[in-house]
Design an enzyme around this catalytic site. Structure first.
Site, PDB file in Angstrom:
ATOM      1  N   ARG A 108       0.856  -1.201   0.000  1.00 59.07           N
ATOM      2  CA  ARG A 108       0.000   0.000   0.000  1.00 59.07           C
ATOM      3  C   ARG A 108       0.888   1.246   0.000  1.00 59.07           C
ATOM      4  O   ARG A 108       1.646   1.462   0.951  1.00 59.07           O
ATOM      5  CB  ARG A 108      -0.903   0.014   1.235  1.00 59.07           C
ATOM      6  CG  ARG A 108      -1.862   1.191   1.328  1.00 59.07           C
ATOM      7  CD  ARG A 108      -2.660   1.119   2.633  1.00 59.07           C
ATOM      8  NE  ARG A 108      -3.382  -0.127   2.747  1.00 59.07           N
ATOM      9  CZ  ARG A 108      -3.926  -0.572   3.887  1.00 59.07           C
ATOM     10  NH1 ARG A 108      -3.797   0.125   5.017  1.00 59.07           N
ATOM     11  NH2 ARG A 108      -4.579  -1.723   3.906  1.00 59.07           N
ATOM     12  N   HIS A 153       1.495  -2.240   5.647  1.00 54.31           N
ATOM     13  CA  HIS A 153       1.313  -2.546   4.227  1.00 54.31           C
ATOM     14  C   HIS A 153       2.324  -1.802   3.359  1.00 54.31           C
ATOM     15  O   HIS A 153       2.744  -2.306   2.316  1.00 54.31           O
ATOM     16  CB  HIS A 153      -0.100  -2.156   3.784  1.00 54.31           C
ATOM     17  CG  HIS A 153      -1.158  -3.143   4.160  1.00 54.31           C
ATOM     18  ND1 HIS A 153      -1.446  -4.264   3.397  1.00 54.31           N
ATOM     19  CD2 HIS A 153      -2.020  -3.169   5.206  1.00 54.31           C
ATOM     20  CE1 HIS A 153      -2.442  -4.933   3.964  1.00 54.31           C
ATOM     21  NE2 HIS A 153      -2.801  -4.291   5.060  1.00 54.31           N
ATOM     22  N   ASP A 160      -3.851  -8.554   2.974  1.00 55.98           N
ATOM     23  CA  ASP A 160      -5.231  -8.776   3.409  1.00 55.98           C
ATOM     24  C   ASP A 160      -5.858  -9.771   2.434  1.00 55.98           C
ATOM     25  O   ASP A 160      -5.824  -9.550   1.214  1.00 55.98           O
ATOM     26  CB  ASP A 160      -6.039  -7.474   3.380  1.00 55.98           C
ATOM     27  CG  ASP A 160      -5.511  -6.438   4.358  1.00 55.98           C
ATOM     28  OD1 ASP A 160      -4.901  -6.820   5.362  1.00 55.98           O
ATOM     29  OD2 ASP A 160      -5.728  -5.237   4.100  1.00 55.98           O
ATOM     30  N   GLU A 218      -8.194  -8.086  13.109  1.00 53.75           N
ATOM     31  CA  GLU A 218      -8.708  -8.265  11.749  1.00 53.75           C
ATOM     32  C   GLU A 218      -8.352  -9.657  11.239  1.00 53.75           C
ATOM     33  O   GLU A 218      -7.180  -9.963  11.035  1.00 53.75           O
ATOM     34  CB  GLU A 218      -8.112  -7.206  10.813  1.00 53.75           C
ATOM     35  CG  GLU A 218      -8.459  -5.781  11.231  1.00 53.75           C
ATOM     36  CD  GLU A 218      -7.712  -4.721  10.438  1.00 53.75           C
ATOM     37  OE1 GLU A 218      -8.089  -3.545  10.535  1.00 53.75           O
ATOM     38  OE2 GLU A 218      -6.739  -5.067   9.716  1.00 53.75           O
ATOM     39  N   HIS A 221      -5.910  -9.926   8.012  1.00 50.05           N
ATOM     40  CA  HIS A 221      -4.659  -9.165   7.955  1.00 50.05           C
ATOM     41  C   HIS A 221      -3.477  -9.982   8.471  1.00 50.05           C
ATOM     42  O   HIS A 221      -3.473 -10.436   9.618  1.00 50.05           O
ATOM     43  CB  HIS A 221      -4.844  -7.890   8.797  1.00 50.05           C
ATOM     44  CG  HIS A 221      -3.648  -7.004   8.905  1.00 50.05           C
ATOM     45  ND1 HIS A 221      -3.606  -5.750   8.370  1.00 50.05           N
ATOM     46  CD2 HIS A 221      -2.451  -7.193   9.501  1.00 50.05           C
ATOM     47  CE1 HIS A 221      -2.436  -5.188   8.637  1.00 50.05           C
ATOM     48  NE2 HIS A 221      -1.715  -6.058   9.319  1.00 50.05           N
TER      49      HIS A 221
END
Length: 239
Positions: A108, A153, A160, A218, A221
């Protein structure tokens, strides 16, 4: 004779034009390829796992912002080579069960994280609240750690993902959707059924087996334990 001479000159001129055009096209293609080259140590996930299903949520509008996020110019996940190779081993095990991986996000860009922060500063933008954070105020998403000002990320080794049935492409029921912000998304949440918990354990066990560390808040993740760039946050665009 004069006419044939003119014909030869014309053909020669056309040949030169074609050769010049071909050379320019080759240079342009090479430049475009260079623009898409990744930093050393990174790879497109589908180059390592050709049959992985990709649905980068921040490339489209089905995410908590309700729009494409800065830095996502293609639906093509990127990871460090080490993370992609570890993920390949997870995929190989799942395939023996008729299952496979579906990836929602990998590397990311920092600019995407900054885009999240800007989105968080606008209290009027609540269009995705009902779908992604119905029980929380927007300002709590940052306070509770659902959205971070710096993301693992961006180091390239966090992913994910979920599990799908290869025959149908259907996602296994994990009890809550990807990026749903609330206690039901915790790994050990008491709010899910035993079948949903079993599906989460399957993903978790395989990811841990192949070197990933789960994030308790999460279920989707995971971060590679021995990530190659533990202190570097990258900002190249996904394209």
């Amino acid at each position: 004779m004069e006419f044939r001479k003119q014909q030869r000159q014309l053909l020669t001129g056309l040949l030169v034009i074609v050769l010049l055009w071909t050379a320019l096209a080759a240079v342009s293609w090479a430049a475009q390829k260079a623009d898409r080259s990744l930093p050393e140590g990174f790879v497109y996930v589908d180059e390592v796992i050709p049959d992985i299903v990709q649905e980068l949520r921040y490339y489209g509008s089905n995410n908590f912002t309700g729009r494409p996020v800065a830095g996502y110019n293609a639906n093509r996940a990127i990871l460090t080579v080490a993370a992609a190779q570890a993920l390949q081993r997870v995929q190989q095990e799942l395939k023996t069960k008729g299952l496979g991986l579906k990836i929602f996000d990998g590397y990311r860009p920092v600019r995407a994280v900054n885009d999240f922060l800007q989105w968080g500063k606008d209290p009027r933008d609540q269009k995705m609240k009902e779908q992604y954070y119905p029980d929380l105020e927007k300002s709590e998403l940052f306070k509770r750690g659902y959205i971070a000002s710096r993301s693992a990320h961006s180091r390239g080794s966090t992913v994910d993902l979920t599990i799908i049935r290869l025959e149908t492409g259907e996602e296994l029921d994990m009890g809550s959707p990807f990026d749903f912000f609330g206690p039901i998304s915790r790994h050990n949440s008491p709010l899910i059924t035993e079948e949903q918990a079993k599906n989460r354990r399957l993903l978790r066990d395989l990811m841990v087996k192949h070197g990933f560390v789960p994030y308790e808040e999460e279920w989707w993740h995971y971060r590679l334990k021995n990530e190659p760039f533990p202190n570097t946050y990258f900002d190249f665009v996904i394209e």
